[in-house]
Design a protein around this motif. Structure first.
Motif, PDB file in Angstrom:
ATOM      1  N   LEU A 149       0.742  -1.158   0.066  1.00  0.00           N
ATOM      2  CA  LEU A 149      -0.074  -0.025   0.019  1.00  0.00           C
ATOM      3  C   LEU A 149       0.805   1.187   0.074  1.00  0.00           C
ATOM      4  O   LEU A 149       1.969   1.344   0.701  1.00  0.00           O
ATOM      5  N   VAL A 150       0.447   2.182  -0.882  1.00  0.00           N
ATOM      6  CA  VAL A 150       0.808   3.656  -0.833  1.00  0.00           C
ATOM      7  C   VAL A 150      -0.290   4.437  -0.129  1.00  0.00           C
ATOM      8  O   VAL A 150      -1.100   4.712  -0.986  1.00  0.00           O
ATOM      9  N   TRP A 151       0.021   5.082   0.931  1.00  0.00           N
ATOM     10  CA  TRP A 151      -0.975   6.045   1.579  1.00  0.00           C
ATOM     11  C   TRP A 151      -0.611   7.517   1.022  1.00  0.00           C
ATOM     12  O   TRP A 151       0.590   8.053   1.389  1.00  0.00           O
ATOM     13  N   CYS A 152      -1.208   7.885   0.098  1.00  0.00           N
ATOM     14  CA  CYS A 152      -1.122   9.185  -0.529  1.00  0.00           C
ATOM     15  C   CYS A 152      -1.733  10.366   0.505  1.00  0.00           C
ATOM     16  O   CYS A 152      -2.942  10.614   0.311  1.00  0.00           O
ATOM     17  N   VAL A 153      -1.069  11.089   1.114  1.00  0.00           N
ATOM     18  CA  VAL A 153      -1.533  11.980   2.163  1.00  0.00           C
ATOM     19  C   VAL A 153      -1.319  13.379   1.881  1.00  0.00           C
ATOM     20  O   VAL A 153      -2.096  14.255   2.070  1.00  0.00           O
ATOM     21  N   SER A 154      -0.041  13.640   1.271  1.00  0.00           N
ATOM     22  CA  SER A 154       0.299  14.901   1.016  1.00  0.00           C
ATOM     23  C   SER A 154      -0.409  15.150  -0.507  1.00  0.00           C
ATOM     24  O   SER A 154      -0.753  14.240  -1.281  1.00  0.00           O
ATOM     25  N   GLN A 155      -0.540  16.479  -0.494  1.00  0.00           N
ATOM     26  CA  GLN A 155      -1.286  17.021  -1.890  1.00  0.00           C
ATOM     27  C   GLN A 155      -0.504  16.737  -3.152  1.00  0.00           C
ATOM     28  O   GLN A 155      -0.918  16.254  -4.048  1.00  0.00           O
ATOM     29  N   LYS A 163      -1.080  12.896  -3.820  1.00  0.00           N
ATOM     30  CA  LYS A 163      -2.519  12.664  -4.608  1.00  0.00           C
ATOM     31  C   LYS A 163      -2.369  13.261  -5.888  1.00  0.00           C
ATOM     32  O   LYS A 163      -3.174  12.734  -6.910  1.00  0.00           O
ATOM     33  N   GLU A 164      -1.795  14.597  -6.172  1.00  0.00           N
ATOM     34  CA  GLU A 164      -1.766  15.169  -7.538  1.00  0.00           C
ATOM     35  C   GLU A 164      -0.938  14.123  -8.396  1.00  0.00           C
ATOM     36  O   GLU A 164      -1.431  13.882  -9.490  1.00  0.00           O
ATOM     37  N   LYS A 165       0.066  13.381  -8.127  1.00  0.00           N
ATOM     38  CA  LYS A 165       0.699  12.360  -8.808  1.00  0.00           C
ATOM     39  C   LYS A 165      -0.092  11.372  -9.285  1.00  0.00           C
ATOM     40  O   LYS A 165      -0.277  10.838 -10.293  1.00  0.00           O
ATOM     41  N   LEU A 166      -1.038  10.763  -8.401  1.00  0.00           N
ATOM     42  CA  LEU A 166      -2.004   9.832  -8.528  1.00  0.00           C
ATOM     43  C   LEU A 166      -3.006  10.199  -9.234  1.00  0.00           C
ATOM     44  O   LEU A 166      -3.565   9.558 -10.392  1.00  0.00           O
ATOM     45  N   ALA A 167      -3.656  11.315  -8.977  1.00  0.00           N
ATOM     46  CA  ALA A 167      -4.540  12.082  -9.863  1.00  0.00           C
ATOM     47  C   ALA A 167      -4.291  11.945 -11.288  1.00  0.00           C
ATOM     48  O   ALA A 167      -4.974  11.774 -12.231  1.00  0.00           O
ATOM     49  N   ALA A 168      -3.059  12.308 -11.550  1.00  0.00           N
ATOM     50  CA  ALA A 168      -2.575  12.518 -12.955  1.00  0.00           C
ATOM     51  C   ALA A 168      -2.622  11.016 -13.939  1.00  0.00           C
ATOM     52  O   ALA A 168      -2.535  10.972 -14.975  1.00  0.00           O
ATOM     53  N   LYS A 187      -9.331  15.479  -3.708  1.00  0.00           N
ATOM     54  CA  LYS A 187     -10.179  16.015  -2.668  1.00  0.00           C
ATOM     55  C   LYS A 187     -10.148  15.234  -1.521  1.00  0.00           C
ATOM     56  O   LYS A 187     -10.553  15.721  -0.316  1.00  0.00           O
ATOM     57  N   ALA A 188      -9.737  14.092  -1.430  1.00  0.00           N
ATOM     58  CA  ALA A 188      -9.864  12.991  -0.316  1.00  0.00           C
ATOM     59  C   ALA A 188      -8.815  13.389   0.625  1.00  0.00           C
ATOM     60  O   ALA A 188      -7.572  13.865   0.319  1.00  0.00           O
ATOM     61  N   PRO A 189      -9.237  13.136   1.948  1.00  0.00           N
ATOM     62  CA  PRO A 189      -8.128  13.337   3.032  1.00  0.00           C
ATOM     63  C   PRO A 189      -6.837  12.482   2.796  1.00  0.00           C
ATOM     64  O   PRO A 189      -5.744  12.747   3.024  1.00  0.00           O
ATOM     65  N   VAL A 190      -7.341  11.139   2.216  1.00  0.00           N
ATOM     66  CA  VAL A 190      -6.191  10.341   2.024  1.00  0.00           C
ATOM     67  C   VAL A 190      -6.596   9.269   0.611  1.00  0.00           C
ATOM     68  O   VAL A 190      -7.748   9.359   0.636  1.00  0.00           O
ATOM     69  N   SER A 191      -5.715   9.114  -0.367  1.00  0.00           N
ATOM     70  CA  SER A 191      -5.964   8.227  -1.247  1.00  0.00           C
ATOM     71  C   SER A 191      -4.764   6.950  -1.527  1.00  0.00           C
ATOM     72  O   SER A 191      -3.818   7.425  -0.852  1.00  0.00           O
ATOM     73  N   VAL A 192      -5.112   6.009  -1.424  1.00  0.00           N
ATOM     74  CA  VAL A 192      -4.345   4.629  -1.443  1.00  0.00           C
ATOM     75  C   VAL A 192      -4.250   3.855  -2.639  1.00  0.00           C
ATOM     76  O   VAL A 192      -5.196   3.687  -3.225  1.00  0.00           O
ATOM     77  N   VAL A 193      -3.114   3.631  -2.819  1.00  0.00           N
ATOM     78  CA  VAL A 193      -2.918   2.521  -3.901  1.00  0.00           C
ATOM     79  C   VAL A 193      -2.578   1.215  -3.310  1.00  0.00           C
ATOM     80  O   VAL A 193      -1.950   1.099  -2.473  1.00  0.00           O
ATOM     81  N   ILE A 194      -3.573   0.157  -3.474  1.00  0.00           N
ATOM     82  CA  ILE A 194      -3.435  -1.081  -3.454  1.00  0.00           C
ATOM     83  C   ILE A 194      -2.665  -1.899  -4.420  1.00  0.00           C
ATOM     84  O   ILE A 194      -3.106  -2.151  -5.431  1.00  0.00           O
ATOM     85  N   GLY A 195      -1.505  -2.028  -4.210  1.00  0.00           N
ATOM     86  CA  GLY A 195      -0.534  -2.888  -4.963  1.00  0.00           C
ATOM     87  C   GLY A 195      -0.403  -4.066  -4.902  1.00  0.00           C
ATOM     88  O   GLY A 195      -0.806  -4.821  -3.700  1.00  0.00           O
ATOM     89  N   MET A 196       0.333  -5.072  -5.480  1.00  0.00           N
ATOM     90  CA  MET A 196       0.459  -6.532  -5.518  1.00  0.00           C
ATOM     91  C   MET A 196       1.841  -6.911  -5.871  1.00  0.00           C
ATOM     92  O   MET A 196       2.300  -6.223  -6.657  1.00  0.00           O
ATOM     93  N   GLY A 235     -13.705   4.779  -1.046  1.00  0.00           N
ATOM     94  CA  GLY A 235     -14.284   5.156  -2.394  1.00  0.00           C
ATOM     95  C   GLY A 235     -13.302   3.886  -3.328  1.00  0.00           C
ATOM     96  O   GLY A 235     -12.616   4.810  -4.091  1.00  0.00           O
ATOM     97  N   PRO A 236     -13.360   3.080  -3.433  1.00  0.00           N
ATOM     98  CA  PRO A 236     -12.799   2.077  -4.372  1.00  0.00           C
ATOM     99  C   PRO A 236     -13.049   2.299  -5.574  1.00  0.00           C
ATOM    100  O   PRO A 236     -14.074   2.622  -5.978  1.00  0.00           O
ATOM    101  N   MET A 237     -12.050   2.465  -6.449  1.00  0.00           N
ATOM    102  CA  MET A 237     -12.282   2.954  -7.925  1.00  0.00           C
ATOM    103  C   MET A 237     -11.346   1.942  -8.817  1.00  0.00           C
ATOM    104  O   MET A 237     -10.076   1.422  -8.543  1.00  0.00           O
ATOM    105  N   SER A 238     -11.750   1.790 -10.166  1.00  0.00           N
ATOM    106  CA  SER A 238     -11.068   1.532 -11.308  1.00  0.00           C
ATOM    107  C   SER A 238     -10.786   3.016 -11.959  1.00  0.00           C
ATOM    108  O   SER A 238     -10.826   3.854 -11.294  1.00  0.00           O
ATOM    109  N   GLY A 239     -10.540   2.837 -13.333  1.00  0.00           N
ATOM    110  CA  GLY A 239     -10.579   4.143 -13.842  1.00  0.00           C
ATOM    111  C   GLY A 239      -9.218   4.838 -13.878  1.00  0.00           C
ATOM    112  O   GLY A 239      -9.412   6.214 -13.337  1.00  0.00           O
TER     113      GLY A 239
END
Length: 197
Positions: free
Chosen positions: A54-60, A63-68, A80-89, A144-148
């Motif tokens: 897991l990568v816990w994206c806490v800093s803006q 989150k911007e890097k993930l949003a891109a 906009k989320a407080p935290v966004s999380v990458v669930i990797g394998m 808010g789990p997502m694909s996309g």
């Protein structure tokens, strides 16, 4: 034998739990992230493989890097989320089996078999992703789990230094804003998709 959970707990985990498209401004602390991990890691995986990374994206910035790497509608949720999380394998999870499954030589089951490792990593990290959602709900948080998203781009952005680790899915995390959920979609009766053999 454990007693069944009461309806309050079952509602929180399943019946009332929802996927949120937006969150309140209430922050999520690092202590809460660690508590979430400490719950989700207890969920069963085959031979205690625990392939999720897991990568816990806490800093803006994170989150911007993930949003891109995400679709337009998901990018806005991620930012906009407080935290966004990458669930990797980790398809090289077997390297950790001598520590995680020490009572037999489980590592040898996977040595030289990339196809088996890939299937096992995907299956068990997906299980862990489900545990992530339930652990968050158990702690009073929402997801808010997502694909996309472009998995290859997420891998380059977050796992370039970890060969063998690839993205399974991503999720937002925080205290859900009830104004951002849809009406609950239908759930089928037992008979529709089940049979007793």
């Amino acid at each position: 034998m454990a007693a069944p959970l009461d309806d309050v707990a079952l509602d929180q985990l399943f019946r009332s739990g929802r996927t949120y498209n937006g969150f309140t401004d209430q922050p999520v602390s690092e202590d809460q992230l660690r508590a979430l991990w400490d719950l989700m890691k207890m969920g069963p995986t085959s031979a205690n493989q625990l392939p999720a990374r897991l990568v816990w994206c806490v800093s803006q910035e994170a989150k911007e890097k993930l949003a891109a790497c995400a679709s337009d509608s998901n990018a806005d949720k991620i930012r906009k989320a407080p935290v966004s999380v990458v669930i990797g394998m980790d398809v090289n999870f077997h390297e950790h089996l001598p520590e995680l499954f020490p009572h037999t030589d489980a590592k040898s089951w996977f040595d030289g078999n990339a196809e088996l490792r890939e299937a096992s990593a995907f299956r068990n990290s997906s299980l862990q992703g489900g545990y992530f959602i339930l652990a968050a709900r158990a702690l009073g948080l929402d997801t808010g789990p997502m694909s996309g998203f472009d998995g290859g781009e997420v891998d380059k952005a977050f796992f370039a230094d970890q060969p063998g680790v690839r993205t399974n899915f991503i999720s937002t995390l925080g205290y859900g804003d009830p104004a951002t959920i849809f009406d609950r979609s239908p759930r089928p009766a037992f008979e529709k998709f089940n049979r007793i053999a």
